[in-house]
Design an enzyme around this catalytic site. Structure first.
Site, short mmCIF file in Angstrom:
data_model
loop_
_atom_site.label_atom_id
_atom_site.label_comp_id
_atom_site.label_asym_id
_atom_site.label_seq_id
_atom_site.Cartn_x
_atom_site.Cartn_y
_atom_site.Cartn_z
N LYS A 123 0.89 -1.34 0.15
CA LYS A 123 0.04 0.06 0.02
C LYS A 123 0.94 1.36 0.09
CE LYS A 123 -1.97 -1.09 3.91
NZ LYS A 123 -1.57 -2.48 4.08
N ASN A 146 -3.05 6.21 5.79
CA ASN A 146 -2.58 5.25 6.71
C ASN A 146 -1.02 5.46 6.44
OD1 ASN A 146 -3.12 2.86 8.53
ND2 ASN A 146 -1.96 1.76 6.74
N HIS A 193 -4.38 -9.81 10.01
CA HIS A 193 -5.27 -9.05 11.12
C HIS A 193 -6.67 -9.84 11.29
CE1 HIS A 193 -2.31 -5.88 10.56
NE2 HIS A 193 -2.80 -5.71 9.47
#
Length: 468
Positions: A123, A146, A193
């Site tokens: 990302k 982020n 996650h």
């Protein structure tokens, strides 16, 4: 209807990078803000004092109880949906937003559109590449979200932007129900996650939220069918297109690679017959397969925004990756030493291992519930040797024994930070000229190091001492 903040009781859940700016912005809008935070350590007390000086109420050491009168919660992205605070909010009919949702709601009507990126890995690099390409096109932009730059600051600050390159995590997307990007990309999907999301299906669904309401392009990874499935499931604006990226030759409506050239068969006239050259593979730094995929995704989003081909090339040439992302440290005695400390899960490490032909692999740390059989089986033919460090190294050792029993393995019991120097020494002993010693741990770092940055720095310092 726009949310009216004046006089509203808003609870901000969590201090930290997102909570403090959210509390300040909401206070400035006239909301009656209470901040709740689980911890009460020195950093939290200092942040609390800063906010209390502005007249904001802060409650440390209790992040579970819903303050009386709360009409909205704005949460830090990492807070789990299962927390008692959110259960109480659901029972009381109180909406919960993340800081990304708040930023989206606070945009001015004429504010910059968002080109958004998510995925298990890649990302940050993709968003930075995208920002570099947009800047090369002469556009006012920033890499935000982020990536560590507050979206709230970007949308409420004085600086004017033409477009924003936005990195979004699955946590942030979970709490951003009304986000509608100009165009968005899901780079890849792999288990990560899952303790937070509860299941792979829930994790993928939160990633897929990034496509909701897209206006121009939903960019997906041809090699990762799950990303295309998310596009099919998304409710987008009429006319929005599905755009694939592939390391192979692209079909119409895709970007790909032909004879060492990145080409576009999506944003060209008569895409069934024509293709536009964008850049050479050698313009991508480093030109590892997964990084070429990142570059293609960034190029697709930029092209969706109307950026010319020359800006893609110039932006990729100007881009320098962050430290600890498949970074070449040095060559010593004909052996390359590469730092990919950022490879903290098996999916990232798989991509890293695929970039080299003959590898002495330094791996280990905190496994976070991961298993390593598939990773080791896929990389076995490339491994010259392995040096294992960290708390969960036995899991990797056992996978190596099952799937690569001929590969020599050094198992280092010591868990102090000095273990990295010994690991590099052992890797040097196993390596031959032409090999790559690769730090791609497939694990988190916190058992031995503060973070992956410190781990990568320790590796680089050990390599420099070899060279000296």
């Amino acid at each position: 209807m726009p949310f009216e903040f004046q006089g509203k009781h808003v609870t901000v859940a969590g201090l930290g990078v997102s909570g403090v700016p959210a509390a300040k912005v909401l206070h400035g809008l006239g909301a009656r803000v209470t901040v709740v935070n689980d911890g009460a350590d020195e950093r939290a007390r200092a942040q609390a004092a800063e906010l209390e000086a502005l007249g904001i109420t802060v409650r440390l050491g209790d992040g579970d109880t819903l303050p009386d009168g709360t009409e909205l919660i704005v949460t830090a992205p990492g807070w789990k949906p299962t927390k008692p605070l959110f259960t109480a909010a659901g029972q009381a009919g109180v909406p919960v937003w993340g800081d990304v949702e708040l930023a989206w709601r606070l945009r001015r009507p004429d504010s910059a559109p968002w080109l958004a990126v998510t995925g298990t890995n890649g990302k940050t690099t993709t968003v930075q590449m995208l920002a570099s390409i947009l800047k090369a096109a002469g556009l006012r932009t920033a890499a935000v979200g982020n990536i560590g730059v507050s979206l709230l600051d970007a949308v409420t600050g004085d600086e004017e932007y033409d477009v924003l390159a936005v990195e979004l995590s699955s946590y942030q997307l979970h709490w951003a129900p009304s986000l509608r990007a100009h165009s968005a990309a899901v780079l890849n999907l792999a288990p990560d996650h899952l303790d937070w999301h509860g299941s792979m299906e829930a994790y993928a669904a939160d990633k897929g939220r990034i496509y909701e309401g897209n206006r121009v392009a939903c960019v997906y990874n041809v090699a990762d069918k799950a990303t295309e499935d998310l596009v099919r499931e998304a409710d987008v604006e009429e006319g929005c297109r599905a755009i694939g990226f592939t390391l192979g030759s692209p079909a119409p409506s895709q970007l790909g690679v032909v004879d060492g050239i990145l080409v576009d068969r999506a944003f060209v006239e008569n895409r069934h017959k024509n293709a536009q050259e964008l850049a050479e593979v050698s313009d991508v730094n480093p030109p590892a397969p997964h990084n070429i995929a990142n570059a293609l995704a960034a190029a697709a989003l930029a092209r969706a925004f109307g950026v010319p081909a020359a800006a893609v090339r110039d932006g990729l040439r100007a881009f320098t990756p962050d430290a600890h992302r498949i970074a070449h440290v040095a060559d010593v005695d004909g052996v390359a030493y590469v730092d990919d400390s950022k490879a903290t899960n098996t999916h990232a490490t798989e991509a890293s291992l695929a970039a080299y032909e003959s590898i002495v692999w330094i791996a280990g740390g905190l496994a976070k519930g991961a298993t390593f059989d598939e990773l080791v089986a896929g990389a076995a033919k490339r491994l010259r040797g392995a040096v294992l460090i960290g708390a969960d190294r036995a899991l990797i050792r056992e996978a190596l024994a099952r799937h690569a029993p001929e590969v020599p393995v050094v198992d280092l019991e010591r868990t102090d930070t000095g273990a990295m120097f010994q690991a590099v020494q052992e890797a040097r002993r196993l390596a031959r000229p032409g090999d790559t010693v690769l730090l791609a741990p497939a694990c988190a770092s916190m058992d031995m190091f503060t973070n992956y940055n410190q781990r990568g720095d320790a590796f680089a310092q050990a390599v420099r001492e070899l060279g000296a």
